[in-house]
Design a protein around this motif. Sequence first.
Motif: not given
Length: 402
Positions: A246-253
């Motif tokens: 929860k402290k480090q969102p995962f982002v797929v670009k």
Amino acid sequence: MTSKKNFDKSRVRGLLLAYTGNNIPYADYNELMDYIQEAKHDAELYVFMEQVWNAQPVLQPFTDLESKVLYQQILSDKRFKEKPKNKVPVYKMWYGIAASLVLLTIAATLVYNYKGFFKEEEALLSKNVIKNDIPPGSPKAILTLGDGSRVELSQAGNDSLMKNSDHITKAADGQLVYGHSVKMASLRYNTIETPRGGQYQVILPDGTKVWLNNASRLKYPEGFAGQHKRMVELTGEAYFEVAHNKKQPFVVKTDKQDVEVLGTHFNINSYTEENETMTTLLEGAVKVIKKQDKDQQQSLTLVPGQQSVLMAGVLSVRAVDLEAVMAWKNGYFIFKDESLRSIMRKISRWYDVDVTYAGNVPDKSYEGTISRFKNVSELLRKFELTEGVHFKVEGRRITVMP
């Protein structure tokens, strides 16, 4: 006896896989037999079991002789001779089960639905296709490390990987595994790229699991520690099981959108040759953000079972058949009222072939299921059964003809 109105697909799949691996416990075996008995009267259950069975890697379809031999092997299996408690007489039940299992092992039947017409007659595929048969894709990919060195993963062992990096290993099942995320002095990126006719699995430094479909590319850092977000870049198609943080969102670009999550399971299809970018959620929640001017940013949040579609600059959401979306990962094609040209693009990527069209080929829609492990000749033959479309194979080129 199982209830045909409430069968657990995950459970049935697990039982079938255990049976094919010859490591199924007797209690589970009896449960599988109950499902098979029920499948004789439940079309939905039968089709599902047939899909799972046919998704297993079988290089050649069963001949009539092989089916008869298999039938005798099933009847002679010592487990069939054990009489279960509180069951119907063994000779009656086991005979029906053996017949059902033989049906399940026959090569997948692709059912076409075009204007309500189902064709049952066999048709002969052109001799040219048979002579130029093409095998299906397989696990293969190229890994490009931060220093620019390239490793062909289908051939590389741990020794060759360790020469380039001390925190990357190759598991027994072939997937690429990164060690725990560490903070780097300078951020370095790795890229794993599957060719046409390839697919691969990788476990990222944070524990996130990624399955890459054919003709896809994933770029990611060698470590996520010390970063505000865990950011990766995708071209093509991939399924993600994101490690929760929860402290480090995962982002797929991707080139047209970003997908942001904390920890969830989802699939992204972003092939450049397709008109749509599709994000499908299986578990958890994701936020899909369309790339455009900040003042006009458009986004939406998905719930499980939903798919976002970005097409012609418009972002929308719809309910989908999750099994059909995830068919590629599970080893088979599922077509749901899909156009011929869309299907041929999938065939092109998986079999690593070029597709051309000759004459006025009608763009029919098709429905059905077939294993991704069949040679291309068997798949094309299923389409020729519908009439109106024929194929010619020359080298790695397929010509579609009326």
